[in-house]
Design a protein around this motif. Sequence first.
Motif: not given
Length: 372
Positions: A41-44, A346-348, A168-171, A304-312
């Motif tokens: 939940a927190s991109n940790e 959702i965090s990876i 954040n939060p769309t990536g 599509p995300s460039a971070g460590n999370f994905i938004t669904v």
Amino acid sequence: MSCDFIALANRGIQGLQPYQPGKPIEELERELGLRNVVKLASNENPLGPPASALRAYRNAAEDLHLYPDAGGFELKACLSAGLAVSPAQITLGNGSNDILDLLARVFLDEHSSAVFSQYGFIVYPIATQAVGATAKVVPAKDWGHDLPAMAAAVDESTRLVFIANPNNPTGTCLGEEALRQFMAAVPERVVVVLDEAYAEYVGDDAYPDGVALLSDYPNLVVTRTFSKAFGLAGLRVGYAVSHPQIADLLNRVRAPFNVSVPAMAAAVAAYTDMAYLARSREVNEAGMAQFTKGLAELGLAFIPSAGNFITVQMPGAALPYYQALLHKGVIVRPIGVYGMPDHLRISIGLAEDNARCLTALKHVLAEGVGTA
């Protein structure tokens, strides 16, 4: 009670809602009597802190009776060498959120405005409103920043522009040419904040290094953090790189001991631990591939995300799905506060945690959650 203390606060703060963090594992386990809860939940960083940082943290514990070095000499020297900038360009923060708040305090007031994107990080409107400034929110384009529209929104009152890259939060992620065109269109009197909290996760060679752009744009400020790829979210260490005059202004309002003794020691160790950083990227790339494949198989659209999370995007309001996932021991992040009530972020995580989340999603979709 005869006194209305809320009425005593400044008007900007009266209308604020507190930042809502991700639900802690311990809280969910207490509420529902669950064990082995998975938090995405927190991109940790799912790897936990680097072993090198833990050693430095424990060694620094010997000095807990002493105040930190208010100037952060050792950490600034480390960052200065790694980024090829002067220590005078660096401002240390209690996480990069601290830096964002300092920027608002320095450059904004009730007569000025800040520009940011529709789905920009929630701290931007909070920091802006807290000092009584006007928020100019520009509609997003393809879930990301519409830089030409943001440039057009700048007027005589504008003092700050916030851009998150990745966002954040769309990536979503911006390229160098788009950023350069934006900087060329913005007056030099407007300070542009490039929030690169997730920069270390981006694998695209076309991703622009904000620090490398500083020499061309003195009104640019780059903020980064040790909370994500470096695995130190619990210690709260961030920093900004900027023109020395901007850094000087930030340091005038920065709390003198805003980064603790063990936090600075751990950050120095983490910053030079290239093996850990490489492993963080590797795990994130594998997890992102696992999620994109699994979500597609479930028929769920995602950004599509460039971070460590994905938004669904869920098939309807996301909150019932979030709550159903909690009962299955999986914590994700509803983002209705961002104006995205049908989405979950959702965090990876580690492969087994990602698999558990995908299985839980499959079950709640089959159960018809949110369709009654």
